[in-house]
Design a protein around this motif. Sequence first.
Motif, PDB file in Angstrom:
ATOM      1  N   LYS A 289       2.662 -29.139 -20.382  1.00  0.00           N
ATOM      2  CA  LYS A 289       2.512 -27.714 -20.697  1.00  0.00           C
ATOM      3  C   LYS A 289       1.070 -27.262 -20.546  1.00  0.00           C
ATOM      4  O   LYS A 289       0.795 -26.178 -20.014  1.00  0.00           O
TER       5      LYS A 289
ATOM      6  N   SER B 281       0.264 -26.744 -17.034  1.00  0.00           N
ATOM      7  CA  SER B 281       0.877 -25.494 -16.591  1.00  0.00           C
ATOM      8  C   SER B 281       0.044 -24.290 -17.025  1.00  0.00           C
ATOM      9  O   SER B 281      -0.161 -23.337 -16.256  1.00  0.00           O
TER      10      SER B 281
ATOM     11  N   THR C 149      -2.959 -23.546 -14.879  1.00  0.00           N
ATOM     12  CA  THR C 149      -2.582 -22.830 -13.661  1.00  0.00           C
ATOM     13  C   THR C 149      -2.354 -21.343 -13.936  1.00  0.00           C
ATOM     14  O   THR C 149      -2.879 -20.480 -13.219  1.00  0.00           O
ATOM     15  N   SER C 150      -1.581 -21.016 -14.956  1.00  0.00           N
ATOM     16  CA  SER C 150      -1.283 -19.603 -15.236  1.00  0.00           C
ATOM     17  C   SER C 150      -2.535 -18.852 -15.675  1.00  0.00           C
ATOM     18  O   SER C 150      -2.724 -17.680 -15.312  1.00  0.00           O
TER      19      SER C 150
ATOM     20  N   THR D 271       2.935 -24.235 -12.699  1.00  0.00           N
ATOM     21  CA  THR D 271       3.564 -23.632 -13.875  1.00  0.00           C
ATOM     22  C   THR D 271       4.977 -24.160 -14.101  1.00  0.00           C
ATOM     23  O   THR D 271       5.508 -24.049 -15.209  1.00  0.00           O
TER      24      THR D 271
ATOM     25  N   LEU E 101       5.757 -27.044 -14.522  1.00  0.00           N
ATOM     26  CA  LEU E 101       5.687 -28.165 -15.465  1.00  0.00           C
ATOM     27  C   LEU E 101       6.105 -27.753 -16.874  1.00  0.00           C
ATOM     28  O   LEU E 101       6.661 -28.562 -17.621  1.00  0.00           O
ATOM     29  N   SER E 102       5.850 -26.494 -17.234  1.00  0.00           N
ATOM     30  CA  SER E 102       6.254 -26.047 -18.570  1.00  0.00           C
ATOM     31  C   SER E 102       7.769 -25.995 -18.690  1.00  0.00           C
ATOM     32  O   SER E 102       8.330 -26.244 -19.767  1.00  0.00           O
TER      33      SER E 102
END
Length: 701
Positions: free
Chosen positions: A41, A44, A47-48, A297, A299-300
């Motif tokens: 998370k 992720s 990245t976001s 993202t 991955l979350s």
Amino acid sequence: MEEIILTHENYINRELSFMEFNQRVLEEARDLSNPLFERLKFASIVTSNLEEFYMIRYGSLSDQIAAGLKKTDPSGLTPKEQTRAIDDRTRKLLADLYKTFNEELIPAARSVQFRILHREELKPEQLSYLNQLYEDSIFPVLTPMVIDSSRPFPLIMNNTLNIALHLLDSEGRAFLGTVQVPSVLDRFYRIPGGKARQFILLEDIIKLHLSNLFDAYQIQDLVCYKVTRNADLEYDEDDAQDLLMVIKETLKQRKWGRVLKLEVEHTISDDLLNMLIDRFEIEMSNVFRLDGPLDLTFLSKIANLPGHEGLKFESIQSMPVPEITLAQDIFKAIAKQDILIHHPYESFDSVIQLVRTSAKDPNVLAIKMTLYRVSGNSPIVEALAEAAENGKQVTVLVELKARFDEENNINWALRLEKAGCHVIYGIVGLKTHCKALLIIRRENNKIQRYVHLGTGNYNDVTARLYTDIGLLTIRQELGEDISNMFNRLSGQTLIKTLNKVSMAPDYMRERFSELIRNEARHARQGKKARIIAKMNSLVDKEIIQELYKASRDGVEIDLIVRGICCLRPNVKGLSENIRVRSLVGRFLEHSRIFYFYDNGKDNYYISSADWMERNLNKRIELLIPVEDKKCKEKLRELLSITMSDTAKSRILLSDGTYRRVEPKGQPFNSQEAFIELSRKRFEKFKKKLNKEGVQDEDQSM
């Protein structure tokens, strides 16, 4: 004493400070004390965070460069120098992120029988399964495109994943092909067979079949790519007859803003890369080759898969607020005492319960509320709609300009209007960022105001993930202040004086300056002087200058700043008495709390505002004093525990970098401590209430 001038040397660049914050988030993805899926998370989130940063902050700098602006920021950098520094820092951050992904997260996942397979790892029976899946569910959604004289390059949507192809026709002529990886489909699919849980990414399934999709050509190269566009929207509120329609139209601009960043798989050939650079009219400095899947993202979503509980944080139950939950009447409970709520350790359900009860209570005459960000299925909005349908006067300020929540807020505004609520959109030129709820109730032929004021949004989802503070009270002066605030929001009423509350942009900046200067005056008189401030970001030049002056006068200052901090601590002769720490952990630290010793008076405040120019000058914000003795003690304990954290805290150094706090013995995790503290508090309150109940029964006998 000599005046302090804020120079380039003692102001950390805002954008680079953000990049340091994102580096701290990445450190959590690497932290072995975090469960594996939680580390996914954090990767992720890196990245976001970066995507939003480029769309807005980098986009704004890009606009300044395009306009020919060369004015330096307080750190001494021009817009062009800032974008270059950001690109360099981004390159390093992404290299660290993908090294973490490839060398730490993927091996750790495989060790627990969880695998993301590459195309070359697939067995014949798995390929057969994927072929059928592709034909049934993926192929019908795809739109392959080849760019030639009759087919122009399509609009590549912001932040969508695409596959680029270098194609040769039968005559050896080169063409660029592209196909979007459909965002309406799942990003990954589970593959049956084997002991491990095995998955494959959607783009890899599509890549397996591109030779059929482009069968009139020979594929020379193919890679995934993604563009990030300028999404820093501008609209003219002064000339907007209908702000709702203006924002609806402006939102469409995000689809075709200028390309700021191009991400490609690191295996891309020079020929294909040059084709993309030419099409997007982008410089090589804005191209990022990534050694792994683009857009992590996803991955979350993997981390949120059901099961695998041992790979996640142990779920916590937000404790009920005892003063409310154990009371038979929520209004009597609030009337009895001020109630301070600490989310997510104490449940947001108490706030929802208050609005729902008010919607049904025949004695409630009116409800007024500000909404900045709400959840997609908001119980608060539904309760407000019910209140209006029950004949109560309901006024709701819905902030349409809440970035990336504009569309959601437009939908809620229309829902509330349909239910009969009076919906307003705030004051032209200002965002309404304060968090306020006012309930007008008839009691014994008199009017009583019930008030909730908070540091976080009325959002039941983020209230489980963000740490925030809420205050419930019937204090008359606070109630009058909030009534005046709503009158200004709905009718442009001028507010000459407020009893207790300080409001931005009218007076909050001056109030903060007064409070800081007051501590400095005590310090010059040889008295104890102390400031503790907890917030998300510290950027404002004037506030930083006041803090530098106070430090030089001898005020002891502790700042808990989760994200951006432009103040440079521990500089000799300037900020030797200032300490700055950042806490990045399981929950996002979002509360804004301010403490001033004030010669032993111990003044505590909560606020919706950070120390940023936008909060103090361009938004409707509130600074609320907390006066109840028990509530003040709760805030004192909160700040003390937070500053004792040695597990997730980092200390800001004078060069703008951060280092982890070195624990003496077992690391102390403040967020875990709050989980246990809220549980013990509820049990203690419950026992006390039961004991008092027994005593009352004995007395009545």
